[in-house]
Design a protein around this motif. Structure first.
Motif, PDB file in Angstrom:
ATOM      1  N   SER A   1       8.523  38.500-157.707  1.00 57.38           N
ATOM      2  CA  SER A   1       9.854  38.219-158.451  1.00 57.38           C
ATOM      3  C   SER A   1      10.428  39.293-159.502  1.00 57.38           C
ATOM      4  O   SER A   1      11.550  39.346-159.787  1.00 57.38           O
ATOM      5  N   VAL A   2       9.526  40.090-160.103  1.00 58.49           N
ATOM      6  CA  VAL A   2       9.804  40.986-160.822  1.00 58.49           C
ATOM      7  C   VAL A   2      10.659  42.150-160.168  1.00 58.49           C
ATOM      8  O   VAL A   2      11.594  42.899-160.971  1.00 58.49           O
ATOM      9  N   VAL A   3      10.545  42.342-158.484  1.00 56.05           N
ATOM     10  CA  VAL A   3      11.249  43.252-158.130  1.00 56.05           C
ATOM     11  C   VAL A   3      12.526  42.867-157.949  1.00 56.05           C
ATOM     12  O   VAL A   3      13.771  43.466-158.141  1.00 56.05           O
ATOM     13  N   TYR A   4      12.847  41.756-157.502  1.00 54.32           N
ATOM     14  CA  TYR A   4      14.245  40.943-157.615  1.00 54.32           C
ATOM     15  C   TYR A   4      14.893  41.161-159.057  1.00 54.32           C
ATOM     16  O   TYR A   4      16.054  41.392-158.790  1.00 54.32           O
ATOM     17  N   GLY A   5      14.250  40.811-160.183  1.00 56.21           N
ATOM     18  CA  GLY A   5      14.704  41.133-161.558  1.00 56.21           C
ATOM     19  C   GLY A   5      15.265  42.475-161.576  1.00 56.21           C
ATOM     20  O   GLY A   5      16.237  42.742-162.182  1.00 56.21           O
ATOM     21  N   LEU A   6      14.219  43.606-161.243  1.00 54.65           N
ATOM     22  CA  LEU A   6      14.415  45.067-161.461  1.00 54.65           C
ATOM     23  C   LEU A   6      15.781  45.218-160.640  1.00 54.65           C
ATOM     24  O   LEU A   6      16.680  45.817-161.177  1.00 54.65           O
ATOM     25  N   ILE A   7      15.797  44.959-159.431  1.00 61.20           N
ATOM     26  CA  ILE A   7      17.062  45.323-158.481  1.00 61.20           C
ATOM     27  C   ILE A   7      18.211  44.584-159.207  1.00 61.20           C
ATOM     28  O   ILE A   7      19.430  45.190-159.269  1.00 61.20           O
ATOM     29  N   GLY A   8      18.260  43.450-159.308  1.00 59.04           N
ATOM     30  CA  GLY A   8      19.287  42.668-159.957  1.00 59.04           C
ATOM     31  C   GLY A   8      19.856  43.266-161.351  1.00 59.04           C
ATOM     32  O   GLY A   8      20.867  43.390-161.670  1.00 59.04           O
ATOM     33  N   MET A   9      18.765  43.650-162.135  1.00 55.85           N
ATOM     34  CA  MET A   9      19.046  44.521-163.479  1.00 55.85           C
ATOM     35  C   MET A   9      19.808  45.857-163.124  1.00 55.85           C
ATOM     36  O   MET A   9      20.953  46.086-163.886  1.00 55.85           O
ATOM     37  N   MET A  10      19.352  46.647-162.232  1.00 53.47           N
ATOM     38  CA  MET A  10      19.964  48.038-161.991  1.00 53.47           C
ATOM     39  C   MET A  10      21.039  47.982-160.969  1.00 53.47           C
ATOM     40  O   MET A  10      21.888  48.757-161.197  1.00 53.47           O
ATOM     41  N   VAL A  11      21.073  46.913-160.147  1.00 54.59           N
ATOM     42  CA  VAL A  11      22.352  47.137-159.315  1.00 54.59           C
ATOM     43  C   VAL A  11      23.394  45.825-159.522  1.00 54.59           C
ATOM     44  O   VAL A  11      24.564  46.103-159.741  1.00 54.59           O
ATOM     45  N   LEU A  12      22.781  44.696-159.395  1.00 52.99           N
ATOM     46  CA  LEU A  12      23.719  43.471-159.822  1.00 52.99           C
ATOM     47  C   LEU A  12      24.572  43.388-161.162  1.00 52.99           C
ATOM     48  O   LEU A  12      25.905  43.411-161.092  1.00 52.99           O
ATOM     49  N   VAL A  13      23.801  43.517-162.043  1.00 46.52           N
ATOM     50  CA  VAL A  13      24.369  43.393-163.519  1.00 46.52           C
ATOM     51  C   VAL A  13      25.235  44.537-163.645  1.00 46.52           C
ATOM     52  O   VAL A  13      26.521  44.168-164.053  1.00 46.52           O
ATOM     53  N   PRO A  14      25.104  45.869-163.383  1.00 48.23           N
ATOM     54  CA  PRO A  14      26.248  46.865-163.755  1.00 48.23           C
ATOM     55  C   PRO A  14      27.486  46.389-162.870  1.00 48.23           C
ATOM     56  O   PRO A  14      28.653  46.564-163.057  1.00 48.23           O
ATOM     57  N   ALA A  15      27.225  45.796-161.310  1.00 50.51           N
ATOM     58  CA  ALA A  15      28.376  45.616-160.755  1.00 50.51           C
ATOM     59  C   ALA A  15      29.185  44.654-161.083  1.00 50.51           C
ATOM     60  O   ALA A  15      30.435  44.713-161.333  1.00 50.51           O
ATOM     61  N   VAL A  16      28.671  43.518-161.666  1.00 51.55           N
ATOM     62  CA  VAL A  16      29.221  42.416-162.107  1.00 51.55           C
ATOM     63  C   VAL A  16      29.892  42.825-163.399  1.00 51.55           C
ATOM     64  O   VAL A  16      31.150  42.422-163.716  1.00 51.55           O
ATOM     65  N   ARG A  17      29.542  43.651-164.096  1.00 55.35           N
ATOM     66  CA  ARG A  17      30.240  44.097-165.600  1.00 55.35           C
ATOM     67  C   ARG A  17      31.313  44.821-165.164  1.00 55.35           C
ATOM     68  O   ARG A  17      32.427  44.512-165.729  1.00 55.35           O
ATOM     69  N   GLU A  18      31.267  45.600-164.023  1.00 56.27           N
ATOM     70  CA  GLU A  18      32.452  46.346-163.857  1.00 56.27           C
ATOM     71  C   GLU A  18      33.444  45.797-163.138  1.00 56.27           C
ATOM     72  O   GLU A  18      34.689  45.863-163.279  1.00 56.27           O
ATOM     73  N   ALA A  19      33.047  44.686-162.061  1.00 51.86           N
ATOM     74  CA  ALA A  19      33.857  43.991-161.358  1.00 51.86           C
ATOM     75  C   ALA A  19      34.884  43.034-162.301  1.00 51.86           C
ATOM     76  O   ALA A  19      35.999  42.662-162.016  1.00 51.86           O
ATOM     77  N   PHE A  20      34.249  42.417-163.259  1.00 44.33           N
ATOM     78  CA  PHE A  20      34.867  41.657-164.034  1.00 44.33           C
ATOM     79  C   PHE A  20      35.217  41.743-165.405  1.00 44.33           C
ATOM     80  O   PHE A  20      35.692  41.200-166.203  1.00 44.33           O
ATOM     81  N   ASN A  21      34.896  43.084-165.748  1.00 42.39           N
ATOM     82  CA  ASN A  21      35.338  43.807-166.941  1.00 42.39           C
ATOM     83  C   ASN A  21      34.832  43.307-168.299  1.00 42.39           C
ATOM     84  O   ASN A  21      35.467  42.691-168.879  1.00 42.39           O
ATOM     85  N   LEU A  22      33.371  43.104-168.080  1.00 39.24           N
ATOM     86  CA  LEU A  22      32.861  42.401-169.164  1.00 39.24           C
ATOM     87  C   LEU A  22      32.090  43.232-169.862  1.00 39.24           C
ATOM     88  O   LEU A  22      31.724  44.401-169.610  1.00 39.24           O
ATOM     89  N   PRO A  23      31.763  43.085-171.379  1.00 35.06           N
ATOM     90  CA  PRO A  23      30.906  43.910-172.278  1.00 35.06           C
ATOM     91  C   PRO A  23      29.510  43.751-171.562  1.00 35.06           C
ATOM     92  O   PRO A  23      28.782  45.115-171.905  1.00 35.06           O
ATOM     93  N   ASP A  24      28.719  42.998-171.224  1.00 31.64           N
ATOM     94  CA  ASP A  24      27.647  42.928-170.394  1.00 31.64           C
ATOM     95  C   ASP A  24      27.567  42.064-169.498  1.00 31.64           C
ATOM     96  O   ASP A  24      27.941  40.844-169.489  1.00 31.64           O
ATOM     97  N   GLY A  25      26.917  42.738-168.081  1.00 39.29           N
ATOM     98  CA  GLY A  25      27.004  41.858-166.917  1.00 39.29           C
ATOM     99  C   GLY A  25      25.855  40.833-166.828  1.00 39.29           C
ATOM    100  O   GLY A  25      25.961  40.149-165.923  1.00 39.29           O
ATOM    101  N   ALA A  26      25.070  41.164-167.771  1.00 39.55           N
ATOM    102  CA  ALA A  26      23.459  39.962-167.780  1.00 39.55           C
ATOM    103  C   ALA A  26      24.260  38.713-168.130  1.00 39.55           C
ATOM    104  O   ALA A  26      24.906  38.395-168.889  1.00 39.55           O
ATOM    105  N   SER A  27      24.218  37.538-167.049  1.00 43.30           N
ATOM    106  CA  SER A  27      24.791  36.385-167.273  1.00 43.30           C
ATOM    107  C   SER A  27      24.208  35.301-166.441  1.00 43.30           C
ATOM    108  O   SER A  27      23.465  35.683-165.547  1.00 43.30           O
ATOM    109  N   LEU A  28      24.815  34.306-166.550  1.00 45.69           N
ATOM    110  CA  LEU A  28      24.043  33.100-165.601  1.00 45.69           C
ATOM    111  C   LEU A  28      24.890  33.381-163.937  1.00 45.69           C
ATOM    112  O   LEU A  28      24.038  32.932-163.291  1.00 45.69           O
ATOM    113  N   PHE A  29      25.918  33.934-163.902  1.00 49.83           N
ATOM    114  CA  PHE A  29      26.174  34.331-162.571  1.00 49.83           C
ATOM    115  C   PHE A  29      25.443  35.273-161.968  1.00 49.83           C
ATOM    116  O   PHE A  29      25.010  34.843-160.717  1.00 49.83           O
ATOM    117  N   CYS A  30      24.772  36.137-162.539  1.00 49.75           N
ATOM    118  CA  CYS A  30      23.839  36.985-161.995  1.00 49.75           C
ATOM    119  C   CYS A  30      22.558  36.450-161.775  1.00 49.75           C
ATOM    120  O   CYS A  30      21.841  36.473-160.569  1.00 49.75           O
TER     121      CYS A  30
END
Length: 277
Positions: A109-138
């Motif tokens: 599970s930590v690998v899922y979290g690491l990939i999510g933190m490094m790939v998904l969170v920045p992508a969500v932040r850029e896609a939705f113009n958010l101050p921080d991509g870490a969110s319920l959606f991620c």
């Protein structure tokens, strides 16, 4: 051998009873001291403040929303994949897809979290113009991916266990292959598919490490694109340094989480029994 099997069954039941009693004994004192209404329906968690508050409603709602979101995404994808592997895919294609599914189940599970933190969170932040991509959606996206292996494997096994005579009779009456799958095979395998959903819900509602890395771990009321904290991450993030009433409150959170899982299991089993009757 019969006595040995009976003893193993009793040991399994004893473990469940021990966990239940331990959580009840450890968690109830804090609930009585804080007040059940303030604890379950309080909207502020400030366990280390000068005047601590222990309201876990944000954690409860976040866990419910996150689990429901993951199920809404993961169950259709997992079920359709299991149908493809069990009924449609050629043996060569199934031999390629099935190991990939098994590999998903083996990833920590930590690998899922690491990939999510490094790939998904920045992508969500850029896609939705958010101050921080870490969110319920991620968190929902990561959970949906993590529950796929359980749903696919168990559902595929249930679909393969359906007697071929059922499908042959349906085809002989003029039904197409797709109609046979969804109107004959899937209903006949409904108990196994429901078990897969239960496993998925248990994995989603019980995950901590990966969610802590992508959800922001902030005790906010749930919003799709805001940082949130789940019941599991609330326990994991504070248990190492907690003491006194704070530690007892964390045991109370674990008790609430345990009760949620029990309610879900009982509700689904009841629905299945009614359907069979």
């Amino acid at each position: 051998m019969g006595a040995m099997f009976f003893a193993c069954g009793i040991i399994a039941i004893a473990f469940v009873l021990f966990i239940s009693l331990y959580l009840i004994v450890s968690g109830l004192p804090a609930i009585w001291e804080i007040g059940i209404v303030d604890f379950l329906f309080g909207t502020k968690w400030a366990s280390t403040a000068a005047e601590p508050k222990f309201g876990i409603l944000p954690f409860i709602l976040t866990s419910i929303y996150g689990t429901c979101g993951a199920i809404l995404i993961g169950v259709p994808i997992g079920f359709m994949t299991s149908v493809y592997l069990a009924k449609i895919a050629s043996p060569k294609m199934a031999s390629i897809v099935r190991p990939a599914v098994d590999l998903l189940a083996g990833i920590p599970s930590v690998v899922y979290g690491l990939i999510g933190m490094m790939v998904l969170v920045p992508a969500v932040r850029e896609a939705f113009n958010l101050p921080d991509g870490a969110s319920l959606f991620c968190a929902i996206i990561v959970l949906a991916i993590m529950i796929l292996p359980s749903i696919i494997s168990v559902s595929e096994t249930a679909l393969k266990a359906v007697p071929h005579e059922y499908e042959e009779a349906s085809l002989a009456l003029g039904a197409t292959q797709i109609e046979t799958i969804f109107k004959v095979s899937a209903p006949a395998a409904s108990s196994g598919i429901a078990a897969a959903v239960v496993l998925g819900i248990g994995r989603a509602i019980g995950e901590a490490m990966a969610i802590m890395m992508v959800a922001g771990n902030v005790a906010n009321m749930p919003s799709l694109f805001s940082s949130v904290r789940f019941l599991t991450t609330a326990v994991a993030s504070e248990m190492a340094y907690a003491s006194g009433l704070q530690r007892q409150a964390l045991y109370s959170i674990a008790l609430v989480l345990f009760v949620f899982i029990m309610i879900i299991n009982v509700a689904l089993n009841t629905l299945l029994k009614k359907k069979e009757d």
